[in-house]
Design an enzyme around this catalytic site. Structure first.
Site, PDB file in Angstrom:
ATOM      1  CB  THR A 125      -0.917  -0.012   1.241  1.00  0.00           C
ATOM      2  OG1 THR A 125      -1.733  -1.175   1.167  1.00  0.00           O
ATOM      3  CG2 THR A 125      -1.789   1.219   1.323  1.00  0.00           C
ATOM      4  CD  GLU A 126       3.425   2.997  -3.777  1.00  0.00           C
ATOM      5  OE1 GLU A 126       3.000   3.916  -4.526  1.00  0.00           O
ATOM      6  OE2 GLU A 126       4.381   2.254  -4.070  1.00  0.00           O
ATOM      7  NE  ARG A 268     -28.373  -5.719  32.578  1.00  0.00           N
ATOM      8  CZ  ARG A 268     -28.420  -4.720  33.440  1.00  0.00           C
ATOM      9  NH1 ARG A 268     -27.866  -4.824  34.638  1.00  0.00           N
ATOM     10  NH2 ARG A 268     -29.028  -3.592  33.114  1.00  0.00           N
ATOM     11  CD  GLU A 363      -3.984  -9.948   4.933  1.00  0.00           C
ATOM     12  OE1 GLU A 363      -4.268 -10.954   4.271  1.00  0.00           O
ATOM     13  OE2 GLU A 363      -3.232  -9.958   5.914  1.00  0.00           O
ATOM     14  N   GLY A 364      -7.526  -6.156   1.463  1.00  0.00           N
ATOM     15  CA  GLY A 364      -8.583  -5.980   0.472  1.00  0.00           C
ATOM     16  C   GLY A 364      -9.921  -5.690   1.137  1.00  0.00           C
TER      17      GLY A 364
HETATM   18  N1  COS Z   1      -3.111 -14.692  -8.103  1.00  0.00           N
HETATM   19  C1  COS Z   1      -2.188 -14.619  -9.095  1.00  0.00           C
HETATM   20  N2  COS Z   1      -2.214 -13.635 -10.038  1.00  0.00           N
HETATM   21  C2  COS Z   1      -3.202 -12.722  -9.962  1.00  0.00           C
HETATM   22  C3  COS Z   1      -4.187 -12.751  -8.952  1.00  0.00           C
HETATM   23  C4  COS Z   1      -4.118 -13.813  -8.003  1.00  0.00           C
HETATM   24  N3  COS Z   1      -5.012 -13.894  -7.000  1.00  0.00           N
HETATM   25  N4  COS Z   1      -5.015 -11.719  -9.118  1.00  0.00           N
HETATM   26  C5  COS Z   1      -4.594 -11.050 -10.197  1.00  0.00           C
HETATM   27  N5  COS Z   1      -3.493 -11.654 -10.701  1.00  0.00           N
HETATM   28  C6  COS Z   1      -2.756 -11.275 -11.912  1.00  0.00           C
HETATM   29  C7  COS Z   1      -3.697 -11.216 -13.083  1.00  0.00           C
HETATM   30  O1  COS Z   1      -3.825 -12.474 -13.700  1.00  0.00           O
HETATM   31  C8  COS Z   1      -3.027 -10.201 -13.986  1.00  0.00           C
HETATM   32  O2  COS Z   1      -1.985 -10.814 -14.720  1.00  0.00           O
HETATM   33  P1  COS Z   1      -2.121 -10.995 -16.339  1.00  0.00           P
HETATM   34  O3  COS Z   1      -2.281  -9.608 -16.865  1.00  0.00           O
HETATM   35  O4  COS Z   1      -0.861 -11.658 -16.726  1.00  0.00           O
HETATM   36  O5  COS Z   1      -3.342 -11.821 -16.524  1.00  0.00           O
HETATM   37  C9  COS Z   1      -2.345  -9.242 -12.998  1.00  0.00           C
HETATM   38  O6  COS Z   1      -2.235  -9.958 -11.764  1.00  0.00           O
HETATM   39  C10 COS Z   1      -3.167  -8.001 -12.788  1.00  0.00           C
HETATM   40  O7  COS Z   1      -4.437  -8.380 -12.299  1.00  0.00           O
HETATM   41  P2  COS Z   1      -5.723  -7.502 -12.552  1.00  0.00           P
HETATM   42  O8  COS Z   1      -5.796  -7.158 -14.024  1.00  0.00           O
HETATM   43  O9  COS Z   1      -6.881  -8.217 -11.958  1.00  0.00           O
HETATM   44  O10 COS Z   1      -5.358  -6.161 -11.728  1.00  0.00           O
HETATM   45  P3  COS Z   1      -6.299  -4.955 -11.366  1.00  0.00           P
HETATM   46  O11 COS Z   1      -5.402  -3.809 -11.129  1.00  0.00           O
HETATM   47  O12 COS Z   1      -7.395  -4.784 -12.342  1.00  0.00           O
HETATM   48  O13 COS Z   1      -7.045  -5.383 -10.003  1.00  0.00           O
HETATM   49  C11 COS Z   1      -7.208  -5.997  -7.689  1.00  0.00           C
HETATM   50  C12 COS Z   1      -6.465  -6.045  -9.000  1.00  0.00           C
HETATM   51  C13 COS Z   1      -8.262  -4.934  -7.528  1.00  0.00           C
HETATM   52  C14 COS Z   1      -7.814  -7.361  -7.480  1.00  0.00           C
HETATM   53  C15 COS Z   1      -6.032  -5.759  -6.705  1.00  0.00           C
HETATM   54  O14 COS Z   1      -5.475  -4.474  -6.942  1.00  0.00           O
HETATM   55  C16 COS Z   1      -6.359  -5.892  -5.264  1.00  0.00           C
HETATM   56  O15 COS Z   1      -6.454  -7.004  -4.734  1.00  0.00           O
HETATM   57  N6  COS Z   1      -6.508  -4.739  -4.562  1.00  0.00           N
HETATM   58  C17 COS Z   1      -6.599  -4.744  -3.150  1.00  0.00           C
HETATM   59  C18 COS Z   1      -5.233  -4.611  -2.583  1.00  0.00           C
HETATM   60  C19 COS Z   1      -5.159  -5.089  -1.199  1.00  0.00           C
HETATM   61  O16 COS Z   1      -5.676  -6.131  -0.837  1.00  0.00           O
HETATM   62  N7  COS Z   1      -4.463  -4.294  -0.393  1.00  0.00           N
HETATM   63  C20 COS Z   1      -4.240  -4.664   0.942  1.00  0.00           C
HETATM   64  C21 COS Z   1      -2.790  -4.496   1.190  1.00  0.00           C
HETATM   65  S1  COS Z   1      -2.162  -5.641   2.297  1.00  0.00           S
HETATM   66  S2  COS Z   1      -2.922  -5.143   4.018  1.00  0.00           S
END
Ligand code: COS
Length: 386
Positions: A125-126, A268, A363-364
């Site tokens: 995260t940023e 209670r 974690e999302g």
């Molecule tokens: N496992 C392996 N690869 C994955 C994956 C998974 N679960 N999910 C996505 N990917 C891959 C995709 O296949 C894609 O690769 P290809 O282009 O080669 O197919 C690439 O990663 C990009 O994925 P995507 O196009 O789905 O990216 P987006 O930016 O559209 O969306 C989300 C991704 C929204 C799902 C992601 O940014 C996310 O999970 N956000 C939440 C972040 C988070 O949980 N933050 C918490 C921080 S830790 S406390």
């Protein structure tokens, strides 16, 4: 291979006793001091909790996902701050290395992660890249045998204690989105790496989140985890597992709150009888139990499927969405059943209410889980699998 049942049951019993005898009595103190006592951290080390998801050859317990979730149910039965001490070593801080690290990387860092002598954090995260993780702008530019890091990571759990960070950074600034991102291990002492002060938070006092700042920090190219440009996939795979673990922790908290509600309602008295005998109280407790049991079944099913080698992206997001939202409802009902006492800090219920709010964010967020679920279904449909 399923974990040996006898060893598993003994471990879960040990964790249950540790939680009941050591953590629960210290909950108010940890919240007050914003620190988990070293004696409890030492006991977590002795139990092997830091290394439950690290392979045996590096000193870990190598639990399968199902067993890890059973342990997480127990760890959830106290303030989540206790779990957080070892949480990043168990999950997001270590798993990039476990899943994608080279032999040399694993040998170098995993033994310390397993023992708890090294704390591992996950820096994705940023300030401007939260849910839209692929838009991250921290740069890692190749220069000789190093990559030079510049940028800021935000809300990084355990950053103040971390010895190593799994950092996702853009190695190809000309490629926007997920494809230009690589993953690295960055060591704490690296010149140019600094950590901000812990943020003041709504809950989970005793668990800390801070900024991690990179200013021309030189990181050896040998610290890259996986291939260049594949760091986003590394992060997403790590989160698939992390989301199951967080679901189990949240469900552990739900179980604890159900126990608190039942005991309190039996004691209670209002309108001349225990409030438990009022059917509207029963309804709140019953709904909490039904939802918690549903979450438990989802978690164990998804965990077993992951152990069997299935892709669990859809199931991990479904589980996190349901289990953490359910936990929020359970915590809300717990405050309601306790009434005024639920709002007063002496009873600890308002603390849980604040503590569990983050489960629906980190974690999302729940909304990101919904997006992932919908996308996975569309993908399956297009592939003729739905
Ligand atoms: N496992 C392996 N690869 C994955 C994956 C998974 N679960 N999910 C996505 N990917 C891959 C995709 O296949 C894609 O690769 P290809 O282009 O080669 O197919 C690439 O990663 C990009 O994925 P995507 O196009 O789905 O990216 P987006 O930016 O559209 O969306 C989300 C991704 C929204 C799902 C992601 O940014 C996310 O999970 N956000 C939440 C972040 C988070 O949980 N933050 C918490 C921080 S830790 S406390």
């Amino acid at each position: 291979m399923p974990f040996d049942a006898e060893i598993r049951d003994a471990l879960i019993e040990q964790v249950r006793r540790f939680v009941t005898e050591k953590c629960v009595p210290a909950e108010a103190e940890v919240s007050e001091n914003d620190e988990v006592p070293q004696s409890i951290v030492d006991e977590m080390k002795a139990l092997g909790l830091f290394g439950i998801a690290v392979p045996e050859q590096y000193g870990g317990l190598a639990l399968d996902m199902e067993t890890e979730c059973l342990v997480a149910f127990e760890l959830g039965k106290t303030s989540p701050a206790f779990r957080s001490v070892a949480g990043t070593n168990i999950g997001i801080g270590s798993q990039a290395l476990v899943l994608f690290g080279t032999e040399a990387q694993k040998e170098r860092w995993l033994p310390g992660v397993a023992s708890g002598d090294l704390i591992a954090s996950f820096a994705l995260t940023e300030p401007e890249a939260g849910s839209d993780a692929a838009s991250l702008t921290t740069k890692a530019i190749r220069d000789g045998d190093d990559y030079v890091f510049n940028g800021t990571k935000r809300y990084i759990t355990n950053a103040n204690k971390a010895d190593i960070f799994t950092v996702m950074a853009r190695t190809d600034p000309d490629t926007p989105g997920a494809k230009g991102v690589s993953a690295f291990v960055v060591e704490r002492g690296t010149p140019g790496v600094s950590v901000g002060v812990p943020e003041k938070k709504m809950g989970q006092q005793g668990a800390h989140i801070c900024d991690v700042i990179f200013e021309n920090a030189r990181v050896p190219a040998a610290n890259m985890i996986g291939k260049e440009g594949e760091g986003f996939k590394v992060a997403m795979s790590v989160l698939d597992k992390g989301r199951l673990h967080i679901s189990a922790v949240a469900t552990g908290v739900s179980k604890r709150l159900i126990r608190e509600m039942v005991h309190y309602a039996l004691e209670r008295k209002q309108f001349g009888k225990p409030i438990f005998e009022h059917q509207m109280i029963q309804a709140m407790i019953a709904d909490s139990q039904a939802e918690t049991y549903a979450a438990e079944c989802m978690i164990l099913d998804a965990a077993r499927r992951r152990d069997a080698g299935e892709d669990v992206t859809l199931l991990a997001s479904s589980t996190k969405l349901f289990a953490t939202e359910a936990c929020g409802r359970v915590a809300d009902r717990a405050v309601q059943v306790f009434g005024g006492a639920g709002y007063v800090s002496d009873y600890g219920i308002e603390r849980f209410y604040r503590d569990v709010r983050i489960f629906r964010l980190y974690e999302g967020t729940s909304q990101i889980q919904q997006i992932i679920i919908a996308r996975e279904l569309a993908r399956a449909a297009k592939a003729g699998k739905l």
